[in-house]
Scaffold this active site. Structure first.
Site, PDB file in Angstrom:
ATOM      1  N   CYS A   1       3.941 -10.149  -1.618  1.00  0.00           N
ATOM      2  CA  CYS A   1       3.666 -10.514  -0.227  1.00  0.00           C
ATOM      3  C   CYS A   1       2.570  -9.606   0.317  1.00  0.00           C
ATOM      4  CB  CYS A   1       4.928 -10.366   0.609  1.00  0.00           C
ATOM      5  SG  CYS A   1       6.330 -11.353  -0.003  1.00  0.00           S
TER       6      CYS A   1
ATOM      7  N   LEU B   1       5.250 -14.544   0.094  1.00  0.00           N
ATOM      8  CA  LEU B   1       5.337 -15.326  -1.131  1.00  0.00           C
ATOM      9  C   LEU B   1       6.819 -15.402  -1.462  1.00  0.00           C
ATOM     10  CD1 LEU B   1       3.945 -16.741  -3.561  1.00  0.00           C
ATOM     11  CD2 LEU B   1       4.022 -14.520  -4.730  1.00  0.00           C
TER      12      LEU B   1
ATOM     13  N   ASN C   1       7.024  -5.792   0.960  1.00  0.00           N
ATOM     14  CA  ASN C   1       6.380  -6.462  -0.167  1.00  0.00           C
ATOM     15  C   ASN C   1       7.063  -5.948  -1.424  1.00  0.00           C
ATOM     16  OD1 ASN C   1       4.632  -7.589  -2.096  1.00  0.00           O
ATOM     17  ND2 ASN C   1       3.241  -5.841  -1.965  1.00  0.00           N
ATOM     18  N   GLY C   2       7.722  -6.834  -2.164  1.00  0.00           N
ATOM     19  CA  GLY C   2       8.333  -6.352  -3.396  1.00  0.00           C
ATOM     20  C   GLY C   2       9.556  -7.120  -3.812  1.00  0.00           C
TER      21      GLY C   2
ATOM     22  N   THR D   1     -13.896  -0.481 -15.864  1.00  0.00           N
ATOM     23  CA  THR D   1     -12.847  -1.015 -16.733  1.00  0.00           C
ATOM     24  C   THR D   1     -11.962  -2.001 -15.990  1.00  0.00           C
ATOM     25  OG1 THR D   1     -12.785   1.165 -17.777  1.00  0.00           O
ATOM     26  CG2 THR D   1     -11.030  -0.366 -18.337  1.00  0.00           C
TER      27      THR D   1
ATOM     28  N   ARG E   1     -13.808  -5.324 -15.430  1.00  0.00           N
ATOM     29  CA  ARG E   1     -13.908  -6.061 -16.695  1.00  0.00           C
ATOM     30  C   ARG E   1     -12.608  -6.789 -17.017  1.00  0.00           C
ATOM     31  NH1 ARG E   1     -16.488  -1.578 -20.880  1.00  0.00           N
ATOM     32  NH2 ARG E   1     -18.667  -1.621 -20.143  1.00  0.00           N
TER      33      ARG E   1
ATOM     34  N   GLY F   1       2.967  -6.982 -19.508  1.00  0.00           N
ATOM     35  CA  GLY F   1       3.226  -5.802 -20.330  1.00  0.00           C
ATOM     36  C   GLY F   1       2.541  -4.523 -19.924  1.00  0.00           C
TER      37      GLY F   1
END
Length: 589
Positions: A2, A51, A75-76, A316, A319, A342
């Protein structure tokens, strides 16, 4: 995921201020497209973009205690909310939301309840009885959070930089594992695990203990009332997540609602290493597999949107975020709202290829500690924001608090890479999931070499980014880089190109300070570059920069321009970003 925004003590309770808060909250609407809420108490405003994952019908926010004197915007996901509800005897809950417990825990325990929460979260809680408030962020920083201060004495808290950067005199990243209290006007760290001190642990390695701990971490993340899946790159980490999810999905509430066949998702350039490996794992596990292709031009066209959403200029991260950003849009279009990924394994187990050069177990362990502490600036930021840009939630079982405690208490000698003993990177994790009778994965997948996500999606991806930057950044511009960008001065044209875009969206000085800097080799910290003298001459975040380690390493004198193996890095990082499981959906990484 959220979006939350709080403006506290702004000395302005006018309609104009309320309109401004609503306007800023809408900048976070991509994070929560299902519902918008705003609560005002005097000159304090709590806004929420939802959400809906748990209790979509009645869990709209802000949330309240029984008499509505305590207000929370969150949020969570709180994975142990059912156990916490049972402990709150006499309390009445208005919704089935997992976050509903927070206001009631505050009633019972005051500010000292945050460590009781098992999950990923950031929240702001307002106690209207005395007009005090607290804000807190989860242990590792899986959920993003920023805090700012206005000239009028106000405190601003937002899930993203764009919610407060235009209205605050100063702002910064809210530190993970910390709580901010209006009573003290400062931060205190609530997360204090044994590994945080970087003392060297000595618990003997037990593969079954490690296996059980990770299985439990995955299982608790199957809590959902909406369709979900797994991100699957075909690398070790995302493949283990997918395998465990597939094993334990049947019999869960999610399976009863959405079906017991897992869906998996993978992204890459045509012919990239991850696509092939993910397809093989999906076939082995029997998932419904979704393979998404993108071209280098597709990625380049998305760069500005990616930087706007992930709010960084780190090379990084950009990308790796771009393929994930493109994939997330496709996943959301299929009706999936949550994925399991993961991220975190490489930091915990020393999975990056540069760990081959760790001089001893002490340095190995300290580097893993440094990497975990920095996750909120890199992989957590990427995994959360590149998916939340499309209203998709990512869960990351490797960053489960209990699992981290188990993994980080193991004597680091067991994590050390020893090729003479055939112990490659993350050997102890691979060994924990060897099961001859009921294999989790094919042996060659279980022992596949690490590829960073930005490499695994296709090596030509990074080459294409560098070539594009060459067209937009001249040698003359690079000569003046230190004067234009004195903080975190870009040393490559690719970095300069990203920095220009970032500062166009976020021109304030505090914004650039939220992004980490420093030299890196194959995603190392700056400290670890000392492990090999040759690395200081070949600084590049790609895993292929680990000369003498990666199977497709850059040529010794070619440097990072020869990026033929870029795709592998991207693929391996994608699954880490997709650590959310959804019945019938499996994501490859």
């Amino acid at each position: 995921m959220c979006g939350i925004l709080a403006v506290l003590g702004c000395s302005d309770d006018s309609q104009a201020k309320r309109v401004r808060v609503l306007e800023l909250s809408r900048r976070l609407k991509h994070r929560g497209p299902d519902w918008s809420g705003l609560y005002q108490h005097g000159d304090c405003y709590l806004a929420h973009q939802r959400l809906a994952i748990i209790d979509p019908a009645s869990g709209d926010q802000p949330l309240f205690n029984e008499d509505e004197t305590i207000v929370v915007t969150v949020n969570g996901e709180i994975y142990n909310h059912e156990e916490l509800r049972k402990s709150l005897i006499g309390h009445k809950f208005k919704t089935g939301s997992d976050c509903d417990v927070i206001a009631h825990l505050y009633e019972e325990h005051g500010e000292n309840f945050v460590d009781m929460l098992d999950g990923m979260f950031s929240f702001v809680l307002l106690d209207t009885r005395d007009n005090t408030y607290i804000a807190a962020r989860d242990a590792i920083g899986i959920t993003p959070l920023y805090i700012g201060w206005g000239l009028d004495g106000s405190v601003w808290i937002s899930s993203e930089l764009k919610g407060l950067n235009d209205d605050c005199e100063h702002f910064q990243s809210f530190p993970p594992g910390h709580l901010y209290s209006s009573k003290t006007g400062g931060f205190r760290r609530w997360y204090n695990p044994p590994w945080f001190s970087e003392a060297i642990p000595s618990t003997p390695y037990d593969p079954l203990v490690l296996r059980r701990a990770f299985e439990n971490a995955v299982i608790k993340r199957l809590m959902t009332d909406v369709p979900f899946g797994v991100l699957l790159s075909g690398g070790l980490d995302s493949s283990l997540v997918a395998s465990i999810t597939a094993r334990h999905l049947s019999g869960t509430k999610a399976a009863k609602q959405w079906g017991a066949q897992l869906h998996s998702f993978c992204v890459g350039l045509e012919g990239s290493p991850d696509l092939k490996a993910a397809r093989e794992v999906a076939d082995y596990l029997g998932t419904v597999h979704h393979e998404f292709h993108f071209t280098v031009q597709d990625g380049i066209d998305a760069i500005e949107d990616v930087i706007y959403h992930i709010e960084t200029y780190d090379v990084t991260t950009i990308r790796a975020s771009t393929p994930m950003f493109l994939m997330s849009r496709k996943i959301k279009s299929l009706g999936v709202k949550m994925v399991i990924s993961g991220e975190g394994s490489d930091e915990i187990f020393g999975g990056y290829l540069y760990f081959h050069k760790a001089p001893n177990k002490e340095e190995f362990h300290r580097e893993t500690c440094r990497k975990i502490k920095a996750l909120h600036q890199y992989d957590c930021l990427r995994a959360n924001k590149s998916t939340s840009a499309w209203g998709l939630e990512t869960r990351v079982p490797f960053l489960d608090k209990e699992f981290i405690n188990v993994a980080m208490s193991i004597d680091p000698e067991a994590k050390m890479i020893n090729m003479e003993q055939k112990r490659i990177e993350k050997w102890i994790l691979r060994r924990a999931f060897e099961d001859e009778d009921h294999p989790y994965l094919p042996k060659h997948i279980l022992y596949r070499q690490k590829e960073q996500f930005s490499d695994g999606v296709g090596y030509s991806w990074i080459d294409g980014l560098k070539a594009h930057a060459e067209l937009h950044v001249t040698d003359k511009m690079m000569l003046n880089a230190v004067h234009i960008f004195p903080h975190n001065t870009p040393v490559t044209k690719e970095a300069y190109y990203y920095r220009m875009i970032f500062e166009r969206f976020f021109p304030q000085n505090p914004a650039k300070l939220t992004v980490p800097g420093g030299a890196s080799i194959a995603c190392s910290t700056e400290k670890a570059i000392e492990w090999d003298a040759s690395w200081s001459k070949n600084l590049d975040p790609s895993g292929r920069a680990a000369l003498g380690v990666h199977n497709d390493a850059y040529k010794q004198n070619a440097g990072p321009v020869a990026t033929a193996n870029l795709g592998a890095n991207i693929i391996d990082n994608v699954p880490r970003m997709m650590d959310i499981a959804t019945p019938g959906l499996v994501i490859q990484s």
